[in-house]
Scaffold this active site. Structure first.
Site, PDB file in Angstrom:
ATOM      1  N   ASP A   1      -6.633  -6.964   4.169  1.00  0.00           N
ATOM      2  CA  ASP A   1      -7.766  -6.350   3.238  1.00  0.00           C
ATOM      3  C   ASP A   1      -8.483  -7.427   2.147  1.00  0.00           C
ATOM      4  OD1 ASP A   1      -9.210  -4.096   1.940  1.00  0.00           O
ATOM      5  OD2 ASP A   1      -8.584  -5.066   0.179  1.00  0.00           O
TER       6      ASP A   1
ATOM      7  N   TYR B   1       0.716  -1.802  -0.207  1.00  0.00           N
ATOM      8  CA  TYR B   1       0.118   0.116  -0.277  1.00  0.00           C
ATOM      9  C   TYR B   1       0.406   1.110  -0.022  1.00  0.00           C
ATOM     10  CZ  TYR B   1      -4.391  -2.101   0.528  1.00  0.00           C
ATOM     11  OH  TYR B   1      -6.158  -2.706   0.448  1.00  0.00           O
TER      12      TYR B   1
ATOM     13  N   ASP C   1     -12.320  -9.214   3.967  1.00  0.00           N
ATOM     14  CA  ASP C   1     -13.669  -9.518   3.740  1.00  0.00           C
ATOM     15  C   ASP C   1     -14.160 -10.383   3.442  1.00  0.00           C
ATOM     16  OD1 ASP C   1     -13.977  -6.329   2.978  1.00  0.00           O
ATOM     17  OD2 ASP C   1     -14.395  -6.674   0.843  1.00  0.00           O
TER      18      ASP C   1
ATOM     19  N   ASP D   1      -3.318 -18.497   0.593  1.00  0.00           N
ATOM     20  CA  ASP D   1      -4.516 -18.799   0.106  1.00  0.00           C
ATOM     21  C   ASP D   1      -4.242 -20.496   0.993  1.00  0.00           C
ATOM     22  OD1 ASP D   1      -1.749 -20.163  -0.148  1.00  0.00           O
ATOM     23  OD2 ASP D   1      -1.954 -21.119  -2.069  1.00  0.00           O
TER      24      ASP D   1
ATOM     25  N   LYS E   1       2.787 -15.494   2.311  1.00  0.00           N
ATOM     26  CA  LYS E   1       3.437 -16.672   1.210  1.00  0.00           C
ATOM     27  C   LYS E   1       4.798 -16.054   0.427  1.00  0.00           C
ATOM     28  CE  LYS E   1       1.403 -17.731  -3.073  1.00  0.00           C
ATOM     29  NZ  LYS E   1       0.833 -19.221  -3.010  1.00  0.00           N
TER      30      LYS E   1
HETATM   31  C1  IPM Z   1     -10.307  -0.970   3.780  1.00  0.00           C
HETATM   32  C2  IPM Z   1     -10.168  -0.901   2.114  1.00  0.00           C
HETATM   33  C3  IPM Z   1      -9.332   0.194   1.988  1.00  0.00           C
HETATM   34  C4  IPM Z   1      -8.251  -0.700   2.361  1.00  0.00           C
HETATM   35  C5  IPM Z   1      -9.329   0.366   0.435  1.00  0.00           C
HETATM   36  C6  IPM Z   1     -10.588   1.460   0.204  1.00  0.00           C
HETATM   37  C7  IPM Z   1      -8.311   1.488   0.612  1.00  0.00           C
HETATM   38  O1  IPM Z   1     -10.426  -2.249   1.160  1.00  0.00           O
HETATM   39  O2  IPM Z   1     -10.416  -0.454   4.402  1.00  0.00           O
HETATM   40  O3  IPM Z   1     -10.530  -2.606   4.002  1.00  0.00           O
HETATM   41  O4  IPM Z   1      -7.736  -1.762   1.169  1.00  0.00           O
HETATM   42  O5  IPM Z   1      -7.273  -0.953   2.928  1.00  0.00           O
HETATM   43 MN    MN Z   2     -11.059  -3.612   2.341  1.00  0.00          MN
END
Ligand code: IPM
Ligand code: MN
Ligand code: NAD
Length: 354
Positions: free
Chosen positions: A249, A135, A253, A225, A192
């Site tokens: 990240d 990042y 999710d 993975d 990884k």
């Molecule tokens: C999160 C989001 C951010 C990230 C994006 C919007 C840059 O996906 O906070 O998880 O990747 O950190």
């Molecule tokens: Mn995210």
């Protein structure tokens, strides 16, 4: 009377303002001793006057506030996403909020897409490195627009950055119990390192070293993975997971899916002892913005997480009210209810006030 905690509120874009106003409503209904100040840092502000973060904005937040509550950033009117980069990533990087703590907790079995999962089965945390990795925006493009175009995106891993986030994960494990009161006992590092040997090698060496300082905690490893398969095959095995910025990240999710989706996931961007920032894991969800459809419970749980971080006991009552909303299906459609954003927030606030 103790001094009120000072909270900066940055609702942001899309569904951000909708869910944050419900989170603020819950905080107020809980009567937690806070005072809030709102900031308009967002796509709308950027489009109006070109400002993403006012000068000295981060210094002001660190100086004048105990915590920050943020909605989400991202707006189709700003395709470059420059404002999100400067506000959200700027805050994480420039305020040095190095530990992105993302709890993964199943509140009620009705929320989990996996069969036979009970709340006690899904109760882990992901500690995501939050200030470096892929990042950092190191790289560039060369010969853009030609058939020979080259794009380079570097990943930066520093000894200091890796060590402090791994140590944070072990300290977290040592100091926190699961929600059923049982001790946390395992820290798993995911990387990884079989393919990305330079960065992975550093993470591996540091993890081994730091883990020796915590002999009572079991240190484990999975490639990222393989971890993804395990997360949907048997999430019971996880306790504390530590990983880099990018993998953190992605896997959070995925993990949000276990809890009922992105609308239910909370997070904190933390530097112990410094002003930290709290935000739901989800984004600005442009397709559902302005429709009173967004699930505010992730933002409300985020507010509870922030209050707990500040030592305010009202956090427990807010979490209990969210659980009750889920049980009684006073929720938005994404988790099976038929309420709007506002009605869900009102129900939680009424429950808190009663
Ligand atoms: C999160 C989001 C951010 C990230 C994006 C919007 C840059 O996906 O906070 O998880 O990747 O950190
Ligand atoms: Mn995210
Ligand atoms: P998103 O999280 O906004 O949406 C993904 C999916 O989840 C969509 O189907 C959306 O409708 C749903 N969803 C998200 N939050 C919800 C909620 N509270 N209630 C009900 N449904 C919900 O991710 P995306 O679509 O990949 O990104 C949209 C924008 O948000 C982009 O600009 C992205 O960069 C940004 N983003 C910002 C943050 C942040 O500020 N922390 C986080 C993620 C994405």
């Amino acid at each position: 009377m103790p001094q009120k905690k000072r909270i900066a509120i940055i609702p942001g874009d899309g569904i951000g303002p909708e869910v944050i106003s419900e989170a603020v409503k819950a905080i107020q209904a809980s009567q937690a001793a806070v005072e809030t100040t709102q900031f308009d840092w967002s796509a709308t502000r950027y489009l109006a006057d070109g400002v993403t973060v006012p000068s000295d904005g981060f210094a002001m937040l660190a100086r004048d506030f105990d915590a920050i509550l943020l909605g989400a950033l991202g707006d189709p009117r700003v395709p470059s996403n420059i404002h999100a980069k400067e506000i959200l990533l700027g805050m994480r990087f420039k305020m040095d909020l190095y530990a992105n703590l993302r709890p993964v907790r199943l509140l009620d079995e009705s929320l989990c897409p996996l069969k036979d999962m009970e709340p006690k089965d899904i109760d882990f945390v992901v500690v995501r490195e939050n200030t470096e990795g892929a990042y950092v925006d190191a790289g560039g493009v060369f010969k853009q627009g030609t058939p020979d175009e080259i794009a380079v995106q570097e990943e930066i891993n520093t000894r200091k950055g890796v060590e402090r986030v791994i140590r944070y994960a072990f300290e977290y494990c040592e100091r926190h119990t699961k929600h059923d009161g049982s001790p946390r006992q395992r820290v798993l590092m995911c990387d990884k390192s079989n393919a990305m040997t330079h960065a992975g090698g550093l993470w591996q060496r540091v993890f081994k070293e730091v883990s020796k300082e915590y002999p009572q905690i079991t240190a484990q490893h999975l490639y990222v993975d393989a971890l993804c398969t395990q997360m949907v095959r048997d999430p019971r095995q996880f306790d504390v997971i530590v990983t880099n910025n990018m993998f953190g990240d992605i896997i959070t999710d995925l993990a949000a899916g276990l809890q009922g989706g992105l609308g239910m996931a909370a997070s904190g961007n933390i530097h112990p002892g410094k002003t930290s920032m709290f935000e739901p894991v989800h984004g600005s969800a442009p397709p559902i913005a302005g429709k009173n459809m967004a699930n505010p419970l992730g933002a409300i749980l985020t507010a509870a997480m922030m209050l707990r971080h500040l030592g305010l006991e009202e956090a427990t009552r807010i979490e209990a009210a969210v659980l009750e909303a889920v049980r009684q299906k006073r929720t938005t459609q994404d988790i099976g209810g038929n309420c709007g954003t506002k009605e869900t927030g009102d129900w939680v606030a009424t429950r808190l006030a009663g």
